[in-house]
Enzyme design. Structure first.
Site, PDB file in Angstrom:
ATOM      1  N   LYS A 616       0.831  -1.205   0.000  1.00 23.73           N
ATOM      2  CA  LYS A 616       0.000   0.000   0.000  1.00 23.73           C
ATOM      3  C   LYS A 616       0.871   1.263   0.000  1.00 23.73           C
ATOM      4  O   LYS A 616       0.601   2.220  -0.732  1.00 23.73           O
ATOM      5  CB  LYS A 616      -0.906  -0.027   1.237  1.00 23.73           C
ATOM      6  CG  LYS A 616      -2.038   0.956   1.207  1.00 23.73           C
ATOM      7  CD  LYS A 616      -3.003   0.646   2.341  1.00 23.73           C
ATOM      8  CE  LYS A 616      -4.149   1.630   2.362  1.00 23.73           C
ATOM      9  NZ  LYS A 616      -5.133   1.270   3.407  1.00 23.73           N
ATOM     10  N   GLU A 688      12.907   7.212  -5.071  1.00 25.57           N
ATOM     11  CA  GLU A 688      13.362   8.087  -6.158  1.00 25.57           C
ATOM     12  C   GLU A 688      13.002   7.461  -7.502  1.00 25.57           C
ATOM     13  O   GLU A 688      12.584   8.160  -8.432  1.00 25.57           O
ATOM     14  CB  GLU A 688      14.882   8.299  -6.123  1.00 25.57           C
ATOM     15  CG  GLU A 688      15.512   8.358  -4.750  1.00 25.57           C
ATOM     16  CD  GLU A 688      15.532   9.722  -4.103  1.00 25.57           C
ATOM     17  OE1 GLU A 688      15.519  10.739  -4.814  1.00 25.57           O
ATOM     18  OE2 GLU A 688      15.556   9.771  -2.864  1.00 25.57           O
TER      19      GLU A 688
HETATM   20 MO1  MOS Z   1      15.737  12.516  -1.688  1.00 26.86          MO
HETATM   21  S1  MOS Z   1      16.322  14.015  -3.001  1.00 26.86           S
HETATM   22  O1  MOS Z   1      17.288  11.897  -1.421  1.00 26.86           O
HETATM   23  O2  MOS Z   1      15.068  13.331  -0.349  1.00 26.86           O
END
Ligand code: MOS
Length: 721
Positions: A616, A688
């Site tokens: 989730k 990321e």
């Molecule tokens: Mo992320 S730019 O490593 O918070």
């Protein structure tokens, strides 16, 4: 599993930095420079001082004593030193702070402070200022093979220049700090992605031992990278508290968030590609330039993708920065990778179109068997599978590949794909766990939850290792006094802290098992410890759940109030594997043929992110990544007036971010699987990765819809007219 802290958040009980009630707290407001370059020639505080309730105004004129020497920052250069000289280095630089008994008084007094300047003309335009190489040792010239020669002899050569605008993080929670001194000890409630980094920075700047500083950050309302650094306002809050002998609260305004807490830098990025007619890449050259401040050379991981994503024999990279009269940028979600991916993945689409090869097929023809930059095997790389699964689910092969071939009334319809990829960055962490006689456990580590779900995912790992129901486990974080953990950045928390939590809870469980098998009164007495497992709050013989007992009974009978353990994890040094997470991003857009408006119709991300601890939360991350990517592709643009260096859209009304009306059906699929070569819990990076390929997938869909190739971000309506 839903978020364990969800109820606290939606009922307003979660305390963010500025929410903490501290006895006797007074309020600070920063006065910002109104010029971008020059010197302060005078600060007139008479009107402010005369206001009832004003406790003081502090500026460089007071020569506050701070020990900035020997305190290297994250970037080459010299960090901005708070109130140490009369130089103005960027628009919005803090030049004074006003402290008053109420926030309203402090705000009014800050308006009354008159600062005069000897102003100079600033340079804030990336394209009109000289570039310099570096910064060493982070940005390195890279060559493999002979890219120039290979470009010259390539069947097909393409040369493109891409321009990416500056973007700001814009978390919902603005940066805030409360600082309180108790004698020589400093306690700080701060918005931070790194409690230990903030502690170490404050200890250095105030010249006190690290153990005399405590940083607390139990909740963070989004950050995306802008709380990975200790910014000037944190130091200013602690300085004001020291000078006035009162606890001080300092919250930045939304406008101030655009000037002093970082941003994703603007880029100018030239990419040349060489390829065979059959779509085998032969050469890639990368010439990149991005903005930085004059006092620090920002760097980010913008080189890795160009080196490892595709099997290109000849590659060269040249990285330059352009020092400007601006504040230093800061890592922003998917830093470096996101910018490079937009360029590389748009260029791949351009090449696919040029060669008449399907964009997915082109990528598959350039899949490397090992990491071409290191010759290391991949721990796991399932990008082919991401594309295969995604193409089927998205209906990719139903598309007519010709640009501008599909219409729906006034709308031109297009689809696009891109690869996403992000490093599996691993750090070191420690944790502590305590199992109490009532059968509950408390586990802690000085990590963070910026909205990513750390409270929940760590509770899951701990509960799993201890064999306890989740509701009997509490995970604590966000306190520099806890066992050390790395910043919540570079998507390392799940792998790094998760592995430390597992190690800690494994040790604790083993202690309990040892206690049981050595206890003559335990039903587990004499059983081989390796044959005992934990589940449902009990220890029992593997395969014979009836033979065992609860933790509660075991501890009570042995008169133990608790058991505790400390554990840790660090990655193996010099791993022989190349470790990355991968994604295939698919997008469908509709572009109004007359107005140039772009509407996203649907997106699908298929991810190879290793084991997914919390489906989730992972879905929430992916959807958030797509929303962020839609912003970067179509809306987000920090606009600077280069005449004076002022950011003209320094507010959430004029800085456009996607809102619900911009967001269609977004789907995320995570491939089943684990990566135990990366870490003992089998996860790769995720936070990321989910944003990296989004902007190019959208840009490629816009090209497919319209036949217009836009090489600048954001892709605005006017660029399509
Ligand atoms: Mo992320 S730019 O490593 O918070």
């Amino acid at each position: 599993m839903s978020r364990v802290d969800g109820r606290l958040k939606v009922t307003g009980q979660a305390k963010y930095a500025a929410d903490h009630d501290i006895d006797g707290v007074v309020h600070a407001v920063v006065v910002d420079s109104s010029v971008a370059r020059g010197r302060i020639t005078g600060i007139d505080t008479r009107a402010a001082d005369a206001l009832h309730g004003v406790l003081g105004v502090i500026s460089h004129l007071d020569r506050p004593s701070l020990a900035y020497r020997d305190n290297p920052g994250p970037f080459p250069g010299r960090r901005l030193r708070v109130f140490q000289d009369d130089a103005v280095r960027f628009m919005g630089q803090p030049v004074a702070v006003v402290v008053a008994t109420t926030l309203e008084t402090a705000q009014h007094a800050a308006d009354l402070v008159k600062v005069s300047y000897a102003a100079e003309t600033p340079s804030t335009d990336l394209t009109r200022s000289p570039a310099v190489d570096g910064p060493a040792p982070f940005a390195r010239p890279y060559t493999r093979g002979d890219a120039q020669e290979a470009l010259g002899s390539a069947d097909v050569r393409m040369d493109m220049t891409y321009r990416l605008s500056r973007n700001h993080h814009n978390p919902m929670e603005t940066q805030a700090t409360i600082a309180r001194w108790d004698g020589g000890r400093l306690t700080v409630w701060d918005k931070t992605q790194h409690v230990l980094g903030t502690r170490n920075e404050l200890a250095a700047v105030f010249g006190i031992p690290q153990e005399n500083v405590r940083v607390l950050s139990p909740f963070v309302g989004g950050a995306f990278g802008n709380a990975l650094r200790t910014w000037p306002h944190v130091t200013i809050a602690a300085l004001a508290a020291r000078e006035l002998g009162r606890p001080v609260k300092l919250a930045l305004t939304r406008r101030q968030m655009y000037f002093t807490v970082g941003y994703r830098p603007a880029y100018e990025y030239k990419l040349s590609l060489g390829s065979t007619r059959r779509g085998r890449l032969t050469a890639m050259t990368h010439e990149m330039k991005y903005e930085t401040s004059r006092y620090e050379q920002f760097w980010e991981a913008n080189q890795a993708l160009g080196q490892m994503l595709y099997a290109v024999p000849n590659v060269s990279q040249h990285v330059q920065t352009v020092p400007l009269d601006v504040s230093t940028p800061m890592w922003m979600r998917g830093p470096g990778y996101g910018s490079a991916a937009f360029v590389i993945e748009t260029a791949m689409d351009e090449l696919a179109h040029e060669l008449g090869i399907d964009p997915i097929e082109l990528r598959l023809r350039n899949e490397p068997g090992e990491d071409p930059s290191t010759q290391q095997p991949f721990s796991t790389r399932r990008l082919r599978e991401c594309f295969r699964v995604g193409a089927r689910a998205f209906g990719w092969h139903r598309r007519d590949p010709r640009p501008r071939s599909t219409r729906d009334g006034d709308w031109l319809i297009g689809t696009g794909v891109a690869t996403g990829c992000y490093d599996v960055f691993l750090g070191q962490a420690e944790a502590h766990a305590r199992l109490d006689a009532d059968g509950t456990a408390v586990v802690q580590s000085a990590t963070h939850d910026t909205g990513t779900g750390t409270y929940t995912s760590m509770t899951q790992v701990a509960a799993d290792a201890l064999g306890l129901p989740m509701r009997q486990v509490t995970f604590r974080l966000g306190d520099s006094a806890m066992p050390p953990a790395p910043p919540q950045g570079a998507s390392q928390t799940m792998a790094t802290v998760g592995s430390a939590v597992q190690d800690t809870c494994d040790k604790l469980r083993q202690q309990a098992i040892t206690l049981a098998v050595e206890d003559e009164r335990s039903p587990l007495h004499g059983v081989d410890a390796d044959d005992v497992v934990a589940g449902g709050g009990r220890l029992h013989v593997k395969g014979a759940p009836a033979r065992g007992e609860t933790y509660r009974r075991l501890l009570a009978r042995n008169h133990r109030t608790h058991l505790e353990a400390r554990g840790s994890w660090a990655p193996e040094e010099n791993s022989r594997f190349s470790m990355y997470g991968y994604a295939a991003m698919f997008a469908e857009v509709a572009v109004d043929a007359r107005l140039g408006l772009v509407r996203v119709r649907r997106m699908l991300g298929v991810y190879d992110a290793g084991r997914i601890i919390s489906p989730k939360l992972a879905e929430s991350q992916a959807v958030g990544g797509m929303v962020g990517g839609i912003g970067a592709a179509l809306l987000e643009h920090t606009v600077t007036d280069h005449r004076d260096g002022r950011i003209v859209n320094a507010n959430l009304a004029d800085y456009l971010v996607p809102v619900n009306a911009d967001i269609p059906d977004l789907k995320a699929v995570y491939l089943d699987g684990e990566d135990y070569k990366a870490d003992p819990i089998g996860v790769k990076s995720l936070g990321e990765l989910v944003q990296i390929g989004v902007a190019p997938a959208l840009a490629n869909a816009v090209f497919h819809a319209t036949g217009r190739r836009v090489r600048n971000l954001p892709i605005t309506a006017e660029a399509l007219l």
